[in-house]
Design a protein around this motif. Structure first.
Motif, mmCIF file in Angstrom:
data_model
loop_
_atom_site.group_PDB
_atom_site.id
_atom_site.type_symbol
_atom_site.label_atom_id
_atom_site.label_comp_id
_atom_site.label_asym_id
_atom_site.label_seq_id
_atom_site.Cartn_x
_atom_site.Cartn_y
_atom_site.Cartn_z
ATOM 1 N N ILE A 1 0.753 -1.247 -0.048
ATOM 2 C CA ILE A 1 0.059 -0.003 0.020
ATOM 3 C C ILE A 1 1.077 1.421 -0.202
ATOM 4 C CG2 ILE A 1 -1.770 1.231 1.273
ATOM 5 C CD1 ILE A 1 -2.860 -1.108 2.064
ATOM 6 N N SER A 2 2.065 1.267 0.757
ATOM 7 C CA SER A 2 2.760 2.163 0.946
ATOM 8 C C SER A 2 3.532 2.633 -0.081
ATOM 9 C CB SER A 2 3.888 2.283 2.220
ATOM 10 O OG SER A 2 2.799 2.194 3.286
ATOM 11 N N GLU A 3 3.775 1.581 -1.000
ATOM 12 C CA GLU A 3 4.877 1.752 -2.192
ATOM 13 C C GLU A 3 4.058 1.898 -3.449
ATOM 14 O OE1 GLU A 3 6.961 -1.708 -2.336
ATOM 15 O OE2 GLU A 3 8.471 -1.071 -0.792
ATOM 16 N N LYS A 4 2.773 1.382 -3.577
ATOM 17 C CA LYS A 4 2.180 1.383 -4.918
ATOM 18 C C LYS A 4 0.767 2.060 -4.625
ATOM 19 C CE LYS A 4 3.974 -2.912 -6.372
ATOM 20 N NZ LYS A 4 3.571 -4.193 -6.960
ATOM 21 N N TYR A 5 0.632 3.394 -3.635
ATOM 22 C CA TYR A 5 -0.678 4.125 -3.415
ATOM 23 C C TYR A 5 -1.124 4.633 -4.700
ATOM 24 C CZ TYR A 5 2.683 7.802 -3.088
ATOM 25 O OH TYR A 5 4.060 8.541 -3.521
ATOM 26 N N GLN A 6 -0.063 4.911 -5.807
ATOM 27 C CA GLN A 6 -0.752 5.617 -6.846
ATOM 28 C C GLN A 6 -1.497 4.765 -7.716
ATOM 29 O OE1 GLN A 6 2.490 4.999 -6.162
ATOM 30 N NE2 GLN A 6 3.879 6.695 -6.707
ATOM 31 N N GLU A 7 -1.599 3.585 -7.729
ATOM 32 C CA GLU A 7 -2.065 2.549 -8.639
ATOM 33 C C GLU A 7 -3.791 2.292 -7.822
ATOM 34 O OE1 GLU A 7 0.277 -0.717 -9.020
ATOM 35 O OE2 GLU A 7 2.103 0.205 -9.255
ATOM 36 N N LEU B 1 -4.968 3.649 5.706
ATOM 37 C CA LEU B 1 -3.666 3.833 5.449
ATOM 38 C C LEU B 1 -3.311 4.150 3.954
ATOM 39 C CD1 LEU B 1 -0.846 3.335 6.201
ATOM 40 C CD2 LEU B 1 -0.988 0.983 5.516
ATOM 41 N N LEU B 2 -4.263 3.699 3.065
ATOM 42 C CA LEU B 2 -3.980 3.891 1.676
ATOM 43 C C LEU B 2 -4.279 5.467 1.387
ATOM 44 C CD1 LEU B 2 -3.773 3.488 -1.370
ATOM 45 C CD2 LEU B 2 -6.104 2.625 -1.426
ATOM 46 N N LEU B 3 -5.443 6.055 1.860
ATOM 47 C CA LEU B 3 -5.692 7.308 2.007
ATOM 48 C C LEU B 3 -4.521 8.345 2.457
ATOM 49 C CD1 LEU B 3 -9.313 7.491 2.849
ATOM 50 C CD2 LEU B 3 -8.474 7.791 0.369
ATOM 51 N N GLN B 4 -4.092 7.973 4.054
ATOM 52 C CA GLN B 4 -3.116 8.588 4.408
ATOM 53 C C GLN B 4 -1.733 8.694 3.636
ATOM 54 O OE1 GLN B 4 -2.238 7.737 8.658
ATOM 55 N NE2 GLN B 4 -0.076 7.273 8.100
ATOM 56 N N CYS B 5 -1.335 7.429 2.821
ATOM 57 C CA CYS B 5 -0.046 7.463 1.898
ATOM 58 C C CYS B 5 -0.473 8.347 0.883
ATOM 59 C CB CYS B 5 -0.147 6.181 1.378
ATOM 60 S SG CYS B 5 0.518 4.934 2.651
ATOM 61 N N ARG B 6 -1.597 8.408 0.383
ATOM 62 C CA ARG B 6 -2.012 9.268 -0.898
ATOM 63 C C ARG B 6 -1.846 10.943 -0.589
ATOM 64 N NH1 ARG B 6 -7.005 5.564 -3.609
ATOM 65 N NH2 ARG B 6 -5.466 4.350 -4.874
ATOM 66 N N LEU B 7 -2.532 11.273 0.650
ATOM 67 C CA LEU B 7 -2.731 12.539 1.212
ATOM 68 C C LEU B 7 -1.181 12.998 1.350
ATOM 69 C CD1 LEU B 7 -6.154 12.350 3.029
ATOM 70 C CD2 LEU B 7 -5.680 13.493 0.768
ATOM 71 N N SER B 8 -0.396 12.145 2.232
ATOM 72 C CA SER B 8 1.007 12.552 2.666
ATOM 73 C C SER B 8 1.666 12.942 1.568
ATOM 74 C CB SER B 8 1.738 11.433 3.367
ATOM 75 O OG SER B 8 2.870 11.743 3.717
ATOM 76 N N ALA B 9 1.769 12.132 0.235
ATOM 77 C CA ALA B 9 2.145 12.169 -0.829
ATOM 78 C C ALA B 9 1.898 13.524 -1.395
ATOM 79 C CB ALA B 9 2.292 10.857 -1.897
ATOM 80 N N ALA B 10 0.509 13.760 -1.794
ATOM 81 C CA ALA B 10 0.125 14.998 -2.283
ATOM 82 C C ALA B 10 0.557 16.192 -1.406
ATOM 83 C CB ALA B 10 -1.548 15.124 -2.116
ATOM 84 N N GLN B 11 0.746 16.228 -0.307
ATOM 85 C CA GLN B 11 1.415 17.409 0.549
ATOM 86 C C GLN B 11 2.892 17.415 0.243
ATOM 87 O OE1 GLN B 11 1.150 16.508 4.896
ATOM 88 N NE2 GLN B 11 1.342 18.697 5.145
ATOM 89 N N ALA B 12 3.502 16.208 0.216
ATOM 90 C CA ALA B 12 4.987 16.614 -0.096
ATOM 91 C C ALA B 12 5.079 17.166 -1.637
ATOM 92 C CB ALA B 12 5.834 15.057 -0.072
ATOM 93 N N LEU B 13 4.342 16.880 -2.504
ATOM 94 C CA LEU B 13 4.413 17.210 -3.750
ATOM 95 C C LEU B 13 4.170 18.713 -3.918
ATOM 96 C CD1 LEU B 13 2.666 14.399 -5.978
ATOM 97 C CD2 LEU B 13 5.258 15.111 -6.074
ATOM 98 N N ILE B 14 3.214 19.244 -3.141
ATOM 99 C CA ILE B 14 2.961 20.565 -2.927
ATOM 100 C C ILE B 14 4.185 21.546 -2.587
ATOM 101 C CG2 ILE B 14 1.313 22.333 -2.048
ATOM 102 C CD1 ILE B 14 -0.925 20.468 -2.332
ATOM 103 N N GLU B 15 4.566 20.883 -1.772
ATOM 104 C CA GLU B 15 5.757 21.463 -0.935
ATOM 105 C C GLU B 15 7.008 21.528 -2.005
ATOM 106 O OE1 GLU B 15 6.512 19.457 2.832
ATOM 107 O OE2 GLU B 15 4.633 20.307 3.775
ATOM 108 N N GLN B 16 7.251 20.569 -2.719
ATOM 109 C CA GLN B 16 8.248 20.464 -3.736
ATOM 110 C C GLN B 16 8.014 21.161 -5.103
ATOM 111 O OE1 GLN B 16 9.088 16.225 -4.210
ATOM 112 N NE2 GLN B 16 9.374 15.890 -2.153
ATOM 113 N N HIS B 17 6.499 21.361 -5.415
ATOM 114 C CA HIS B 17 6.095 21.736 -6.672
ATOM 115 C C HIS B 17 4.909 22.765 -6.451
ATOM 116 C CE1 HIS B 17 8.999 19.212 -8.418
ATOM 117 N NE2 HIS B 17 8.520 18.251 -7.995
ATOM 118 N N PRO B 18 5.044 23.708 -5.771
ATOM 119 C CA PRO B 18 3.817 24.453 -5.331
ATOM 120 C C PRO B 18 2.713 24.889 -6.337
ATOM 121 C CG PRO B 18 5.840 25.742 -4.817
ATOM 122 C CD PRO B 18 6.486 24.328 -5.305
#
Length: 254
Positions: A151-157, A190-207
């Protein structure tokens, strides 16, 4: 995740020594701060015991490769690189650990990046909680850990939780019960948390990233569902969060 953020802010305001002394009183939680190279900068007494040494000075300045069996150490360092290089937090990752007397046990690991005043990641802060359960007595833990890892590695799928359970030889209801017991949340949470955490990191890297690109990178298909869940997770919409990042008021410093 907010717990680690509050602790990270405390490092700046009250000093790492005060945080370290707080964790010294917790016998079942190992606490650590690492630099960008994975070297330990601060640890509590439980971490000393976990490493099988006598004093904190026997750990400070060393990496996992210096302290743990190579297979485990490489896994820990791979986690560190994901946190430091990608700015992604690891929350409640179930993993096997070998203790100083060579017995095996399960731990719940959390790691989150630490940011310097210039907004760059300078290291990480983390905890590892002993579950007090040996691998031999809990064979299903390995299967649950594998499901959580996928789940943590393939949350995009488009992940099928039922399919993951069947692949592990477990019913979905049993997987859900074990997840609640270990992680205090469901596989879907857990899946939703992984996706939302990734989204947050992406915004911080590419606002300036467009929402359509963002949801595609994080495994979402529904714009409104993503925006609603992101706001519940961070307290602001993706657009508001991106604006905050552009103004330089996101994250936390060391």
């Amino acid at each position: 995740m907010m717990i680690e953020r509050n602790v990270a802010r405390a490092l700046e305001t009250i000093g790492v020594e005060a945080v370290e002394s707080l964790f010294d009183a917790l016998n079942d939680i190992a606490f650590f701060v690492k630099d960008r190279e994975g070297r330990y900068l601060s640890i509590n007494r439980t971490m000393v015991w976990r490493c099988g040494v006598q004093h904190k000075r026997d750990v400070i300045g060393k990496t996992a490769l210096d302290l743990f069996p190579r297979a485990l150490a490489e896994a820990y360092l791979a986690q560190d690189r994901m946190v430091i290089d990608k700015g992604l937090s690891i929350d409640k990752q179930l993993e096997l650990h070998i203790y100083p007397w060579r017995s095996r046990g399960w731990c719940l690991t959390k790691k989150t990046p630490l940011y310097g005043k210039d907004g760059e990641v300078v290291g990480l802060i983390g905890t590892s909680q002993d579950l007090g359960a040996l691998d031999e007595l809990n064979p299903a833990y390995g299967k649950i850990a594998q499901i959580a890892r996928i789940i943590s590695e393939k949350y995009q799928e488009n992940i099928s939780l039922k399919g993951l359970a069947e692949d592990a030889g477990l019913s979905l209801s049993r997987v859900e019960r074990l997840f609640q017991k270990v992680f205090h949340q469901s596989p879907r949470q857990l899946l939703l948390q992984c996706r939302l955490s990734a989204a947050q990191a992406l915004i911080e890297q590419h606002p300036h990233m467009k929402i359509a690109e963002l949801i595609n990178e994080c495994g979402y298909t529904d714009h409104s569902a993503f925006s609603r869940q992101f706001k519940a997770y961070t307290g602001m919409s993706p657009t508001e969060y991106g604006l905050r990042v552009r103004k330089g008021t996101h994250g936390y410093n060391t």
